[in-house]
Write a protein that holds these residues in place. Structure first.
Motif, PDB file in Angstrom:
ATOM      1  N   LYS A 185     -29.872  12.708 -55.996  1.00 47.59           N
ATOM      2  CA  LYS A 185     -28.458  12.919 -56.369  1.00 47.59           C
ATOM      3  C   LYS A 185     -27.885  14.140 -55.677  1.00 47.59           C
ATOM      4  CE  LYS A 185     -28.619  10.595 -60.781  1.00 47.59           C
ATOM      5  NZ  LYS A 185     -29.046  10.813 -62.158  1.00 47.59           N
ATOM      6  N   LEU A 186     -28.709  15.200 -55.599  1.00 48.74           N
ATOM      7  CA  LEU A 186     -28.283  16.405 -54.884  1.00 48.74           C
ATOM      8  C   LEU A 186     -27.977  16.061 -53.430  1.00 48.74           C
ATOM      9  CD1 LEU A 186     -28.188  19.588 -55.291  1.00 48.74           C
ATOM     10  CD2 LEU A 186     -30.355  19.601 -54.104  1.00 48.74           C
ATOM     11  N   ASN A 187     -28.788  15.161 -52.888  1.00 49.05           N
ATOM     12  CA  ASN A 187     -28.626  14.722 -51.515  1.00 49.05           C
ATOM     13  C   ASN A 187     -27.265  14.079 -51.305  1.00 49.05           C
ATOM     14  OD1 ASN A 187     -29.551  14.311 -48.933  1.00 49.05           O
ATOM     15  ND2 ASN A 187     -30.595  12.387 -49.426  1.00 49.05           N
ATOM     16  N   ALA A 188     -26.926  13.151 -52.220  1.00 49.66           N
ATOM     17  CA  ALA A 188     -25.635  12.481 -52.109  1.00 49.66           C
ATOM     18  C   ALA A 188     -24.496  13.480 -52.290  1.00 49.66           C
ATOM     19  CB  ALA A 188     -25.541  11.361 -53.137  1.00 49.66           C
ATOM     20  N   ALA A 189     -24.678  14.410 -53.245  1.00 53.16           N
ATOM     21  CA  ALA A 189     -23.620  15.396 -53.475  1.00 53.16           C
ATOM     22  C   ALA A 189     -23.408  16.248 -52.225  1.00 53.16           C
ATOM     23  CB  ALA A 189     -23.992  16.283 -54.660  1.00 53.16           C
ATOM     24  N   ALA A 190     -24.514  16.615 -51.554  1.00 53.72           N
ATOM     25  CA  ALA A 190     -24.392  17.410 -50.328  1.00 53.72           C
ATOM     26  C   ALA A 190     -23.609  16.646 -49.281  1.00 53.72           C
ATOM     27  CB  ALA A 190     -25.771  17.774 -49.792  1.00 53.72           C
ATOM     28  N   PHE A 191     -23.854  15.342 -49.183  1.00 52.61           N
ATOM     29  CA  PHE A 191     -23.075  14.586 -48.204  1.00 52.61           C
ATOM     30  C   PHE A 191     -21.601  14.557 -48.569  1.00 52.61           C
ATOM     31  CE2 PHE A 191     -20.723  10.743 -47.276  1.00 52.61           C
ATOM     32  CZ  PHE A 191     -20.556  10.946 -45.921  1.00 52.61           C
ATOM     33  N   TRP A 192     -21.289  14.293 -49.852  1.00 50.80           N
ATOM     34  CA  TRP A 192     -19.880  14.110 -50.207  1.00 50.80           C
ATOM     35  C   TRP A 192     -19.077  15.403 -50.125  1.00 50.80           C
ATOM     36  CZ3 TRP A 192     -17.388   9.839 -49.690  1.00 50.80           C
ATOM     37  CH2 TRP A 192     -18.102   8.651 -49.707  1.00 50.80           C
ATOM     38  N   LEU A 193     -19.787  16.546 -49.995  1.00 47.01           N
ATOM     39  CA  LEU A 193     -19.048  17.781 -49.717  1.00 47.01           C
ATOM     40  C   LEU A 193     -18.474  17.767 -48.301  1.00 47.01           C
ATOM     41  CD1 LEU A 193     -21.013  20.776 -51.267  1.00 47.01           C
ATOM     42  CD2 LEU A 193     -18.656  20.144 -51.688  1.00 47.01           C
ATOM     43  N   VAL A 194     -19.075  16.964 -47.409  1.00 45.39           N
ATOM     44  CA  VAL A 194     -18.599  16.952 -46.019  1.00 45.39           C
ATOM     45  C   VAL A 194     -17.149  16.469 -45.926  1.00 45.39           C
ATOM     46  CG1 VAL A 194     -18.997  16.064 -43.700  1.00 45.39           C
ATOM     47  CG2 VAL A 194     -20.932  16.755 -45.097  1.00 45.39           C
ATOM     48  N   PRO A 195     -16.816  15.286 -46.469  1.00 46.82           N
ATOM     49  CA  PRO A 195     -15.397  14.906 -46.425  1.00 46.82           C
ATOM     50  C   PRO A 195     -14.495  15.911 -47.147  1.00 46.82           C
ATOM     51  CG  PRO A 195     -16.722  13.227 -47.545  1.00 46.82           C
ATOM     52  CD  PRO A 195     -17.662  14.187 -46.950  1.00 46.82           C
ATOM     53  N   VAL A 196     -15.029  16.567 -48.207  1.00 48.10           N
ATOM     54  CA  VAL A 196     -14.185  17.539 -48.919  1.00 48.10           C
ATOM     55  C   VAL A 196     -13.855  18.706 -48.000  1.00 48.10           C
ATOM     56  CG1 VAL A 196     -14.116  19.171 -50.825  1.00 48.10           C
ATOM     57  CG2 VAL A 196     -15.070  16.904 -51.193  1.00 48.10           C
ATOM     58  N   PHE A 197     -14.875  19.302 -47.364  1.00 46.48           N
ATOM     59  CA  PHE A 197     -14.516  20.456 -46.552  1.00 46.48           C
ATOM     60  C   PHE A 197     -13.846  20.053 -45.247  1.00 46.48           C
ATOM     61  CE2 PHE A 197     -17.767  20.729 -43.308  1.00 46.48           C
ATOM     62  CZ  PHE A 197     -18.977  20.389 -43.876  1.00 46.48           C
ATOM     63  N   ALA A 198     -14.095  18.809 -44.812  1.00 43.83           N
ATOM     64  CA  ALA A 198     -13.338  18.319 -43.660  1.00 43.83           C
ATOM     65  C   ALA A 198     -11.848  18.294 -43.983  1.00 43.83           C
ATOM     66  CB  ALA A 198     -13.816  16.922 -43.285  1.00 43.83           C
ATOM     67  N   THR A 199     -11.512  17.832 -45.201  1.00 43.52           N
ATOM     68  CA  THR A 199     -10.104  17.784 -45.598  1.00 43.52           C
ATOM     69  C   THR A 199      -9.522  19.185 -45.663  1.00 43.52           C
ATOM     70  OG1 THR A 199     -10.765  15.914 -46.954  1.00 43.52           O
ATOM     71  CG2 THR A 199      -8.551  16.771 -47.307  1.00 43.52           C
ATOM     72  N   VAL A 200     -10.301  20.117 -46.241  1.00 46.02           N
ATOM     73  CA  VAL A 200      -9.811  21.497 -46.330  1.00 46.02           C
ATOM     74  C   VAL A 200      -9.563  22.055 -44.933  1.00 46.02           C
ATOM     75  CG1 VAL A 200     -10.409  23.844 -47.047  1.00 46.02           C
ATOM     76  CG2 VAL A 200     -10.969  21.919 -48.529  1.00 46.02           C
ATOM     77  N   LEU A 201     -10.521  21.814 -44.031  1.00 46.99           N
ATOM     78  CA  LEU A 201     -10.401  22.356 -42.678  1.00 46.99           C
ATOM     79  C   LEU A 201      -9.219  21.733 -41.947  1.00 46.99           C
ATOM     80  CD1 LEU A 201     -11.925  24.315 -40.802  1.00 46.99           C
ATOM     81  CD2 LEU A 201     -12.985  22.326 -39.780  1.00 46.99           C
ATOM     82  N   MET A 202      -9.081  20.425 -42.046  1.00 48.13           N
ATOM     83  CA  MET A 202      -7.971  19.747 -41.377  1.00 48.13           C
ATOM     84  C   MET A 202      -6.643  20.133 -42.011  1.00 48.13           C
ATOM     85  SD  MET A 202      -9.012  18.122 -38.890  1.00 48.13           S
ATOM     86  CE  MET A 202     -10.654  18.448 -38.369  1.00 48.13           C
ATOM     87  N   GLY A 203      -6.682  20.441 -43.322  1.00 49.57           N
ATOM     88  CA  GLY A 203      -5.475  20.888 -44.002  1.00 49.57           C
ATOM     89  C   GLY A 203      -4.940  22.168 -43.395  1.00 49.57           C
ATOM     90  N   SER A 204      -5.826  22.918 -42.752  1.00 52.26           N
ATOM     91  CA  SER A 204      -5.436  24.154 -42.091  1.00 52.26           C
ATOM     92  C   SER A 204      -4.350  23.906 -41.027  1.00 52.26           C
ATOM     93  CB  SER A 204      -6.707  24.773 -41.512  1.00 52.26           C
ATOM     94  OG  SER A 204      -6.469  25.574 -40.424  1.00 52.26           O
ATOM     95  N   PHE A 205      -4.328  22.699 -40.431  1.00 51.31           N
ATOM     96  CA  PHE A 205      -3.280  22.378 -39.451  1.00 51.31           C
ATOM     97  C   PHE A 205      -1.896  22.365 -40.094  1.00 51.31           C
ATOM     98  CE2 PHE A 205      -6.609  20.539 -36.660  1.00 51.31           C
ATOM     99  CZ  PHE A 205      -6.194  21.129 -35.480  1.00 51.31           C
ATOM    100  N   PHE A 206      -1.849  22.069 -41.403  1.00 54.06           N
ATOM    101  CA  PHE A 206      -0.557  21.943 -42.074  1.00 54.06           C
ATOM    102  C   PHE A 206      -0.196  23.186 -42.868  1.00 54.06           C
ATOM    103  CE2 PHE A 206      -2.636  17.818 -41.662  1.00 54.06           C
ATOM    104  CZ  PHE A 206      -1.715  17.171 -40.861  1.00 54.06           C
ATOM    105  N   ALA A 207      -1.077  24.201 -42.828  1.00 59.18           N
ATOM    106  CA  ALA A 207      -0.802  25.430 -43.576  1.00 59.18           C
ATOM    107  C   ALA A 207       0.351  26.181 -42.919  1.00 59.18           C
ATOM    108  CB  ALA A 207      -2.051  26.300 -43.600  1.00 59.18           C
ATOM    109  N   PRO A 208       1.121  26.920 -43.736  1.00 58.68           N
ATOM    110  CA  PRO A 208       2.189  27.734 -43.141  1.00 58.68           C
ATOM    111  C   PRO A 208       1.580  28.723 -42.149  1.00 58.68           C
ATOM    112  CG  PRO A 208       1.873  28.267 -45.479  1.00 58.68           C
ATOM    113  CD  PRO A 208       1.071  27.047 -45.191  1.00 58.68           C
ATOM    114  N   GLY A 209       2.172  28.810 -40.966  1.00 60.76           N
ATOM    115  CA  GLY A 209       1.638  29.706 -39.945  1.00 60.76           C
ATOM    116  C   GLY A 209       0.595  29.050 -39.063  1.00 60.76           C
ATOM    117  N   GLY A 210       0.312  27.769 -39.296  1.00 58.12           N
ATOM    118  CA  GLY A 210      -0.595  27.051 -38.405  1.00 58.12           C
ATOM    119  C   GLY A 210      -2.056  27.227 -38.762  1.00 58.12           C
ATOM    120  N   PRO A 211      -2.932  26.547 -38.019  1.00 55.84           N
ATOM    121  CA  PRO A 211      -4.359  26.592 -38.343  1.00 55.84           C
ATOM    122  C   PRO A 211      -4.966  27.949 -38.026  1.00 55.84           C
ATOM    123  CG  PRO A 211      -4.039  25.469 -36.271  1.00 55.84           C
ATOM    124  CD  PRO A 211      -2.669  25.737 -36.822  1.00 55.84           C
TER     125      PRO A 211
END
Lengths: 198, 562
Positions: B117-143
């Motif tokens: 289960k920890l293994n699966a949780a570690a994987f599903w953090l990848v799309p989460v932080f990918a979204t956070v990182l990509m969200g940086s493109f839309f942050a005020p002031g740019g990435p």
């Protein structure tokens, strides 16, 4: 011939994985890794203290040691208390375990309360130069660990009321206890670094 | 235990086997089977290879002419920052975790990871932080735009004063990535220590498992230090502390220590498993035992140890005292020793071997060739006088990409082709694979070889415009970069069409030796389940004629009947 040679020592039970031993191994690895964060903060503290042009913020003479020392004694003794709780559990004395375990939690809570009192009386803040930032970062990060430890102990206490749960020993209690010793050792280092080496 | 035991499980198992028909939807679900998670990791990271590659192509498009005319210089800073971050945190780390998930349990004969289960949780953090990182493109002031190393004081600039800004999201994403990696590392190390098949002592483990173990040890020691530094950076950026702000008594160079204490060893987190892939593949395709198996295995931990005491060679030109430069020059050069052990072992394996030049082997040979080149420029850069001369030039960029792309990504491609039949149950198309290799090798060479010269001549890195005398090298490099973009087309075509309609793969298409090849293709949910084989000999017994496990014929027959 399809069965495993019975003379060989198995690393795991065939078929379904038995998790207890893994959990402890994994937890010990986690604690080793976790200690590096503290070591990084400690190294940062030492480097910044030795190179900063101004160490203590204006108007701050140094830290009061007496109260934190009492606090430390309580926290460090709670490690021994936790050990006795574990012994009770090992002997199958469930009520003994609960009582002593609760005492450990109370001692931990006393530490957190003492830290709160200390924080509320300090004349500097997080943004008072390097010293302020480091002081609150280190004590705060450690405090979070203490609170986590108390929470985990509460969980173990609650689980002791599930009938038959701890009949064959309980890995969770051993792990939480280990975590608690870890938090204490970190505190000793932290105390030496912040309060003794002023 | 015959085929009758295998078939119903495809239908009944809680987590069905990869590649079984009608089950593609489980790749989008919270699944605890390490093999499904491995494929989830690999597919996700290949998607981000495309994203990072696209960013790189805009960067190279900008650099094809000397003036900054394609994008604004500030946008350019954001582009190369995000390119580096995406490639490292969303392509390379996840894809190697994907390999670990597929290979570690199957290679050591474990039913699954120690903590599914920890293994699966570690994987599903990848799309989460990918979204956070990509969200940086839309942050005020740019990435985030202070480079993937995020040095203060540049990273502490927040001109618009918003609490949530590109840099804030960048730090958050890196911290989440670190949590995911530590969760993975604990799991991999526990699995390797506790779940090996009977008889598999440490010196009977495949080298891939050794290298993965060594690499994950670096994660456990290094990542917390980076996390500590990142927390302090976040406090400086958002909560008014001054750990790295000189005006409050802080020291910006301290961040560089935190950063490189992890981020230098991080390259070994990536390259060690690739060394493992080389060590697995060369014996198979040269039909010879791995030369010096025990030395190759132990050298992995030699690299792990040394990698943790070399970080300051990234700081030779940031006011590092001379005595420190000498120490770190020495330790850095010492890494050439365990690495050299491996290189000579591979050459010894290839020597007078009966080479089969199919796609995985081509990528391996290409990767080894490039790695020798990268190693030589690496030793050059470890030397203080040369580093001070070329430190902030394109020479470093060229060296770095020779390691990261021309070695590591080559090894990753080799591994994908080699184990594709095992884990999908289908064969890939050899012709398309060779086209992919040809385009990749030529593109990568055109892209980064000329940049060595540009760097030696003094072209600075991290800038959007440059002196026209460097134009010729940059034109060639940009052509190479676009060629790499084109190379992804045969690769994607091959992967998608082979998996959908490729010929059925036999259990051991390469006649390889290893526990994973004794399983059916694709392997069933819990690998060997109740019949874990007893290992009796060292791996890589090519041409020696002795079996790897007790009753090997039984396992071979069963894998074929499935």
């Amino acid at each position: 011939m399809t069965s495993v040679n019975p003379d060989l020592k198995l690393n795991h039970t065939p078929g379904h994985v038995k998790h207890d031993g893994h959990n402890m191994t994994g937890f010990v690895i986690f604690l080793c890794s976790e200690s590096v964060i503290f070591l990084a903060f400690f190294a940062g503290y030492a480097v910044l203290k030795l190179t900063a042009p101004q160490w203590l913020p204006d108007g701050v003479e140094g830290l009061e040691v007496r109260m934190p020392l009492i606090n430390s004694v309580v926290l460090v003794s709670s490690s021994f208390v936790a050990y006795f709780a574990e012994r009770y559990l090992h002997k199958g004395n469930l009520w003994g375990f609960r009582a002593v375990w609760l005492l450990t939690m109370a001692m931990g809570s006393y530490f957190v309360f003492g830290q709160y009192l200390e924080w509320s009386e300090l004349s500097f803040s997080l943004s008072s130069g390097v010293f302020g930032g480091l002081f609150y970062l280190l004590t705060g990060f450690h405090g979070l660990h203490v609170i986590t430890g108390i929470g985990l102990m509460g969980l173990m206490l609650a689980r002791s009321f599930v009938p038959g749960n701890y009949d064959k020993g309980e890995m969770g209690v051993a792990a939480v206890s280990l975590f608690w010793h870890f938090v204490d050792v970190i505190w000793i280092l932290l105390f030496l670094l912040i309060y003794v080496w002023q | 235990m015959t085929s009758t035991n295998y078939d119903p499980r495809i239908l009944k198992a809680p987590h069905p086997v990869p590649g079984a028909p009608d089950n593609w939807k489980r790749f989008f679900s919270f699944n605890t089977d390490a093999k499904v998670i491995g494929i989830q990791y690999i597919a996700t990271s290949l998607f981000f290879l495309l994203v990072g590659g696209l960013l790189a192509m805009i960067v190279r498009g900008e650099l094809i002419t000397p003036p900054a005319d394609l994008v604004d210089p500030t946008v350019y800073n954001g582009l190369y920052t995000m390119h580096g971050t995406v490639m490292l945190f969303l392509f390379l780390f996840p894809i190697l975790n994907g390999f670990n998930n597929l290979l570690i349990p199957t290679m050591i004969g474990a039913p699954d990871m120690a903590f599914p289960k920890l293994n699966a949780a570690a994987f599903w953090l990848v799309p989460v932080f990918a979204t956070v990182l990509m969200g940086s493109f839309f942050a005020p002031g740019g990435p985030a735009s202070s480079g993937w190393w995020s040095y203060p004081p540049m990273s502490l600039q927040n001109p618009l004063g918003h609490f949530i800004n590109g840099e804030f999201l960048w730090i958050l994403a890196v911290a989440l990535s670190g949590i995911s990696s530590i969760m993975g590392a604990i799991n991999f190390v526990t699995t390797i220590i506790r779940m090996r098949a009977p008889g598999m002592g440490f010196f009977k483990m495949p080298v891939y498992v050794w290298t993965a173990w060594a690499a994950q040890t670096i994660q456990l020691v290094g990542l917390p230090a980076l996390t500590g530094g990142a927390v302090m950076l976040l406090f400086d950026l958002s909560f008014g502390t001054s750990f790295f702000r000189p005006e409050g008594g802080g020291d910006p160079v301290l961040f560089q220590h935190f950063f490189w204490f992890y981020s230098h060893p991080a390259v070994y987190v990536l390259v060690l498993p690739v060394f493992g892939i080389f060590s697995e593949l060369f014996p198979v395709y040269a039909r010879k035992p791995l030369f010096g198996y025990r030395f190759v295995a132990l050298a992995s931990f030699g690299i792990t140890f040394l990698s943790l005491i070399v970080w300051a060679h990234h700081m030779f030109y940031t006011g590092t005292p001379n005595w420190m430069r000498h120490v770190f020059m020495f330790t850095t050069m010492l890494i050439a020793v365990p690495t050299g052990v491996k290189v000579f072992a591979w050459l010894g394996t290839l020597w007078r071997g009966n080479l089969r030049l199919n796609t995985p082997m081509l990528f391996c040979l290409g990767g080894l060739f490039n790695f020798i080149f990268a190693g030589i420029t690496g030793v050059m850069l470890a030397t203080v006088p040369i580093d001070i001369h070329v430190g902030n030039t394109y020479f470093v960029v060229a060296h770095f990409h020779y390691v990261i792309f021309n070695t590591i990504a080559f090894g990753v491609f080799a591994g994908i082709y080699h184990w594709f039949p095992k884990f999908t149950g289908r064969m890939y198309y050899e012709g398309l694979g060779k086209v992919h290799f040809g385009l990749t090798f030529i593109g990568a060479t055109l892209n980064w070889l000329p940049l060595h010269w540009a760097g030696l001549l003094g072209m600075p890195r991290r800038v959007a415009s440059y002196d026209p005398e460097f134009a010729i090298w940059n034109v060639i490099a940009s052509i190479g970069a676009f060629m790499l973009g084109v190379a992804s087309i045969p690769f994607i075509l091959n992967m998608v069409s082979s998996w959908a309609r490729g010929p059925q793969a036999p259990p051991n298409p390469w006649r390889a030796i290893g526990l994973e090849w004794l399983l059916p293709s694709p392997p069933p949910a819990e690998n060997f389940e109740d019949d874990i084989p007893t290992v009796i000999s060292e791996p890589y017994g090519y041409g020696l004629g002795h079996p790897l496990v007790e009753d090997e014929e039984f396992y071979v027959r069963r894998s074929q009947e499935a």
